[in-house]
Design an enzyme around this catalytic site. Sequence first.
Site, PDB file in Angstrom:
ATOM      1  N   TYR A 185       0.860  -1.195   0.000  1.00 13.94           N
ATOM      2  CA  TYR A 185       0.000   0.000   0.000  1.00 13.94           C
ATOM      3  C   TYR A 185       0.885   1.229   0.000  1.00 13.94           C
ATOM      4  O   TYR A 185       1.868   1.276   0.742  1.00 13.94           O
ATOM      5  CB  TYR A 185      -0.905   0.015   1.247  1.00 13.94           C
ATOM      6  CG  TYR A 185      -2.351  -0.192   0.899  1.00 13.94           C
ATOM      7  CD1 TYR A 185      -3.010   0.718   0.077  1.00 13.94           C
ATOM      8  CD2 TYR A 185      -3.063  -1.295   1.360  1.00 13.94           C
ATOM      9  CE1 TYR A 185      -4.337   0.530  -0.277  1.00 13.94           C
ATOM     10  CE2 TYR A 185      -4.384  -1.488   1.017  1.00 13.94           C
ATOM     11  CZ  TYR A 185      -5.022  -0.569   0.196  1.00 13.94           C
ATOM     12  OH  TYR A 185      -6.324  -0.750  -0.156  1.00 13.94           O
TER      13      TYR A 185
ATOM     14  N   GLU B  44      -0.397   4.942  -0.440  1.00 15.04           N
ATOM     15  CA  GLU B  44      -1.105   6.210  -0.677  1.00 15.04           C
ATOM     16  C   GLU B  44      -0.150   7.393  -0.613  1.00 15.04           C
ATOM     17  O   GLU B  44       0.687   7.468   0.291  1.00 15.04           O
ATOM     18  CB  GLU B  44      -2.199   6.427   0.378  1.00 15.04           C
ATOM     19  CG  GLU B  44      -3.526   5.835  -0.027  1.00 15.04           C
ATOM     20  CD  GLU B  44      -3.871   4.644   0.803  1.00 15.04           C
ATOM     21  OE1 GLU B  44      -2.927   3.928   1.210  1.00 15.04           O
ATOM     22  OE2 GLU B  44      -5.068   4.444   1.048  1.00 15.04           O
TER      23      GLU B  44
ATOM     24  N   ASP C 148      -7.524  12.841 -24.825  1.00 14.48           N
ATOM     25  CA  ASP C 148      -7.526  11.458 -24.355  1.00 14.48           C
ATOM     26  C   ASP C 148      -6.912  10.629 -25.488  1.00 14.48           C
ATOM     27  O   ASP C 148      -7.561  10.355 -26.488  1.00 14.48           O
ATOM     28  CB  ASP C 148      -8.966  11.032 -24.070  1.00 14.48           C
ATOM     29  CG  ASP C 148      -9.079   9.585 -23.615  1.00 14.48           C
ATOM     30  OD1 ASP C 148      -8.099   8.824 -23.783  1.00 14.48           O
ATOM     31  OD2 ASP C 148     -10.151   9.208 -23.109  1.00 14.48           O
TER      32      ASP C 148
ATOM     33  N   THR D 177      -4.716   5.418 -21.403  1.00 12.12           N
ATOM     34  CA  THR D 177      -4.559   4.111 -20.786  1.00 12.12           C
ATOM     35  C   THR D 177      -3.186   3.593 -21.196  1.00 12.12           C
ATOM     36  O   THR D 177      -2.551   4.135 -22.107  1.00 12.12           O
ATOM     37  CB  THR D 177      -5.637   3.110 -21.265  1.00 12.12           C
ATOM     38  OG1 THR D 177      -5.693   3.162 -22.690  1.00 12.12           O
ATOM     39  CG2 THR D 177      -6.995   3.434 -20.681  1.00 12.12           C
TER      40      THR D 177
ATOM     41  N   LYS E 146      -3.472  -0.312 -24.332  1.00  6.72           N
ATOM     42  CA  LYS E 146      -3.983  -0.460 -25.711  1.00  6.72           C
ATOM     43  C   LYS E 146      -2.772  -0.530 -26.654  1.00  6.72           C
ATOM     44  O   LYS E 146      -1.966  -1.446 -26.522  1.00  6.72           O
ATOM     45  CB  LYS E 146      -4.939   0.684 -26.030  1.00  6.72           C
ATOM     46  CG  LYS E 146      -6.203   0.673 -25.146  1.00  6.72           C
ATOM     47  CD  LYS E 146      -7.209   1.699 -25.603  1.00  6.72           C
ATOM     48  CE  LYS E 146      -8.513   1.611 -24.839  1.00  6.72           C
ATOM     49  NZ  LYS E 146      -8.519   2.408 -23.582  1.00  6.72           N
TER      50      LYS E 146
ATOM     51  N   ARG F 280      -2.889  -3.091 -17.644  1.00 12.73           N
ATOM     52  CA  ARG F 280      -4.109  -2.278 -17.566  1.00 12.73           C
ATOM     53  C   ARG F 280      -3.902  -1.180 -16.540  1.00 12.73           C
ATOM     54  O   ARG F 280      -3.761  -1.459 -15.343  1.00 12.73           O
ATOM     55  CB  ARG F 280      -5.307  -3.137 -17.186  1.00 12.73           C
ATOM     56  CG  ARG F 280      -5.595  -4.213 -18.205  1.00 12.73           C
ATOM     57  CD  ARG F 280      -6.935  -4.814 -17.996  1.00 12.73           C
ATOM     58  NE  ARG F 280      -7.942  -3.952 -18.557  1.00 12.73           N
ATOM     59  CZ  ARG F 280      -8.466  -4.129 -19.764  1.00 12.73           C
ATOM     60  NH1 ARG F 280      -8.053  -5.105 -20.535  1.00 12.73           N
ATOM     61  NH2 ARG F 280      -9.403  -3.318 -20.208  1.00 12.73           N
TER      62      ARG F 280
END
Length: 416
Positions: free
Chosen positions: A51, A53, A197, A223, A226, A232
């Site tokens: 983790y 953050e 985008d 992203t 692609k 991902r």
Amino acid sequence: MESVKDIDPDIYALVKQEEQRQAEKIRMIASENYVSQAVLQTTGSVLTNKYSEGYAGKRYYEGQQIIDQVERLAIQRAKDLFGAEHVNVQPYSGSPANIAVYLAFLNPGDTILGMALPHGGHLTHGAHVSISGRYFNAQSYELDPETGLLNYESIRAKAKAVRPKILIAGHSAYPRILDFQKFREIADEVGALFMVDMAHFSGLVAGGVHPSPVPYADVVTTTTHKSLRGPRGAMILCREQYAQAIDKAVFPGVQGGPHDNTTAAIAVALKEAASESFREYARQVVKNAKALADALMANGFTLITNGTENHLMLVDLTNKNISGKKAAKALDKAGIVLNYNAVPFDKRKPFDPSGIRMGTPALTSRGFKEKEMLIVSDFIAEVIADPENEGNLQRIAEEVKALCRNFPAPGLEHIR
Ligand code: DSN
């Protein structure tokens, strides 16, 4: 996968079946790809246990000695590859990345202007079913009914009429290169922030075969899975002046802890994307798309805009008397996987529209070239000509399998 086999034979069997499916089908969903073994391994690494953050040097949990280095490396590679002033590599995927941009710059009810979903835009560019259309005054521009192309004069007129706070360029189903300079001018004329985008074509930008929006846009989202051929995930690239607003919007605005295993895999993919072999890959993606578009048109198919300049094409099946959905399902049975898609000004419903969308990133990753595009076009023509002939579909599926055997997909080389 030996531990998975021991602990969960059901999931093991399903993963193996999916490996088989990906190995033996021609995958033409324009947003999909095959990642390298290195990206797969990093995605499955112990970094998934952490983790973190916050951002490098400013985290809310301890034990970040390694993760900070990973994230800094990913950021530096993205900056170098795209020439960006600031990069955030934490968005979980494209939609949260776009939502974070809106959170950074908009208040509920503010106006955004993006490409209409049925004309090739993305859900998060203001579709009414998306948070982007529900929380903001989402306005859209459409394609020219005559040419199927973006008409920058009508975008300008629309922008002047609705005065957006953010002007969005980018698409999920537009086969042409965007004129970022013109979008920038329009944004400046109406005092809007300019956002691009580039999820679909960021691999082409990285490979030098598509103009980069980075010099023109205030903010660019993408992203990573692609055409860029990473895990991902997503990134937001922006000018330094927006760095703080973007970082705050991603965390704590939209997300909690970043997926550190994904961040590391993004770093690996970015290293790969900076290589000469990736540049060659990107060139071939475009060459394949053009070869396939030409072959399909020679086979009597109608392509929106009469071709393509990027990695995708949109086929209007109206003259073939078959709906997009029926065509996509028959093609799937024949081993060619793509999606049904609305065409601009479609008279049919979105769940069973008139078109199919297809792209060349995945099949190019496995080594298909122009010669194979002719074969693929003929397969598609055969299926569409007789979509209910199960015997024929079965035969084509076997031929597809045989063809694929000669082109082992990255990460699936062990499957024969
Ligand atoms: N769903 C993606 C696509 O297929 O284009 C976009 O997010």
